[in-house]
Design an enzyme around this catalytic site. Structure first.
Site, mmCIF file in Angstrom:
data_model
loop_
_atom_site.group_PDB
_atom_site.id
_atom_site.type_symbol
_atom_site.label_atom_id
_atom_site.label_comp_id
_atom_site.label_asym_id
_atom_site.label_seq_id
_atom_site.Cartn_x
_atom_site.Cartn_y
_atom_site.Cartn_z
ATOM 1 N N LYS A 164 0.894 -0.890 -0.044
ATOM 2 C CA LYS A 164 0.288 -0.101 0.360
ATOM 3 C C LYS A 164 1.039 1.231 0.065
ATOM 4 O O LYS A 164 1.444 1.407 0.684
ATOM 5 C CB LYS A 164 -1.173 0.078 1.155
ATOM 6 C CG LYS A 164 -1.792 -1.157 1.150
ATOM 7 C CD LYS A 164 -2.833 -0.982 0.008
ATOM 8 C CE LYS A 164 -4.199 -1.949 0.176
ATOM 9 N NZ LYS A 164 -4.758 -1.968 -1.280
ATOM 10 N N LYS A 264 -14.094 -5.589 -8.243
ATOM 11 C CA LYS A 264 -14.725 -6.550 -6.611
ATOM 12 C C LYS A 264 -15.945 -6.532 -6.229
ATOM 13 O O LYS A 264 -17.058 -5.786 -7.415
ATOM 14 C CB LYS A 264 -13.881 -5.053 -5.702
ATOM 15 C CG LYS A 264 -13.448 -5.598 -5.488
ATOM 16 C CD LYS A 264 -12.446 -3.776 -4.323
ATOM 17 C CE LYS A 264 -11.133 -4.077 -3.677
ATOM 18 N NZ LYS A 264 -9.518 -3.354 -4.173
HETATM 19 MG MG MG Z 1 -6.470 -2.090 -5.161
#
Ligand code: MG
Length: 367
Positions: A164, A264
């Protein structure tokens, strides 16, 4: 078969590592919603939706529950195995808000699997891969801490990583260099900014790390910004947050905006719609990360079944969230081993909620 009752449960999923941090956000726990659909024939199914906090996508936990309470009464009496009809009805009852519909659609798949005696992956096209390759998230932290984490994860058998970034661009350049340096030969690294950079900062980061082997994921908030960044970088580009509809995927394909999309399930509205986009991506030659925004064992089962039914060549990676949480909300979760997961082969999703942990439903919708 008719839907006779919809139970809605709320459960917190605290992080084993204390916090999960990305871009400029950090949470110690996520608020998840479990839906149980009961039928007049005694078969029931479960689904789960867990937004990644209220400011990651246009989705929030209370909104999921409020939305389900809004559309639930009109779903009573519907046949849960008629997936297209259920989805069409949900879209007529509530415009947009795909995440609200996701857990209901997943629960309907669970029921269809149970009544036909098939695991959900068979309903989604068959078991095209025997096991599903996972990536491990290296949460945003001090660069050296991230190096320690990726080293430990590699020792556990993981081979693909999503570090991240998306915070201070100069620190992110250090993060990418250091973490890539700690990557074992043959392993795969992505740097996911989760929309966190401004366009000029993103261009600066990708140029400063031009010689580092990694995938760039969703550098900026909008599709247009990401498209500009792509013109300045030679890294493969993954688009995630802005791939929120079939139209967005088709536009990205036409404009050569990405090499990989992150699909997603709840952002698209459930397995029915995610499967449509998955199948179109296979036809167009777009490979996919298949996952959800977050969740426990139930969301992971849905991810695993969708990924199992995707051709291996088109499946980049998936995530399993339940291993990040301090407690299990269901038994029968996909088994994780050596950086892969396998969905159960039992009918439906193959998971059984831990009803004691879920407690009393926060809403029960029945006639
Ligand atoms: Mg992502």
């Amino acid at each position: 078969m008719k839907i006779s009752k919809i139970n809605v449960f709320q459960v917190d999923l605290p992080m084993k590592e204390g916090a999960y941090s990305w871009s400029n956000q950090s949470f110690a726990a996520f608020d998840s919603t479990v839906v149980q659909i009961e039928t007049d024939e005694g078969v029931s199914g479960v689904g789960e939706v867990c937004p990644l906090g209220p400011s990651y996508l246009p989705a929030y936990a209370e909104g999921a529950r409020t939305g389900i309470a809004t559309i639930g009464p009109d779903l009573l009496g519907e046949d849960p195995t008629h997936l297209a009809r259920i989805n069409h009805k949900m879209d007529r009852l509530l415009k947009g808000h795909p995440y609200v519909k996701s857990a209901i659609d997943i629960a309907c798949h669970d029921i269809l699997g149970k009544v036909t005696g098939q695991p959900v992956c068979n309903i989604l096209g068959g078991r095209l891969q025997e096991k599903v390759k996972l990536f491990k998230v290296v949460s945003r932290a001090d660069p050296d801490e991230m190096v320690d984490k990726i080293t430990a994860y590699q020792e556990q058998g993981f081979k693909q990583f999503q570090m991240k970034v998306g915070a201070d661009p100069d620190v992110d350049i250090t993060r990418i260099n250091k973490v890539a340096n700690a990557l074992w030969e043959g392993n795969v690294l992505g740097a996911d900014a989760n929309c966190g950079w401004r366009q000029h900062d993103a261009v600066r980061v990708v140029k400063a790390t031009a010689d580092v082997k990694y995938y760039v994921e969703q550098p900026c908030e909008t599709y247009e910004e990401c498209r500009v960044v792509r013109d300045h970088c030679h890294h493969p580009m993954i688009l995630d947050e802005c791939m929120d509809s079939l139209q967005a995927v088709l536009r990205g394909y036409q404009e050569r905006a990405m090499d990989v999309i992150n699909l997603k399930i709840n952002r698209l509205g459930g397995l029915t719609k995610a499967r449509l986009i998955r199948d179109i991506c296979v036809s167009l030659g777009i490979i996919m990360t298949i996952e959800d925004s977050w969740g426990g064992e139930i969301a992971d089962a849905a991810i695993a079944h969708l990924a199992h039914s995707t051709p291996k060549d088109f499946h980049f990676q998936s995530s399993a969230f339940h291993e990040y949480a301090t407690h299990a909300i269901a038994t029968g979760a996909p088994v994780i081993e050596d950086g892969y997961m396998r969905a159960p082969e039992t009918p439906g999703l193959g998971v059984e909620p831990n009803w004691d942990l879920l407690g009393k439903p926060v809403a029960s919708i029945s006639a």
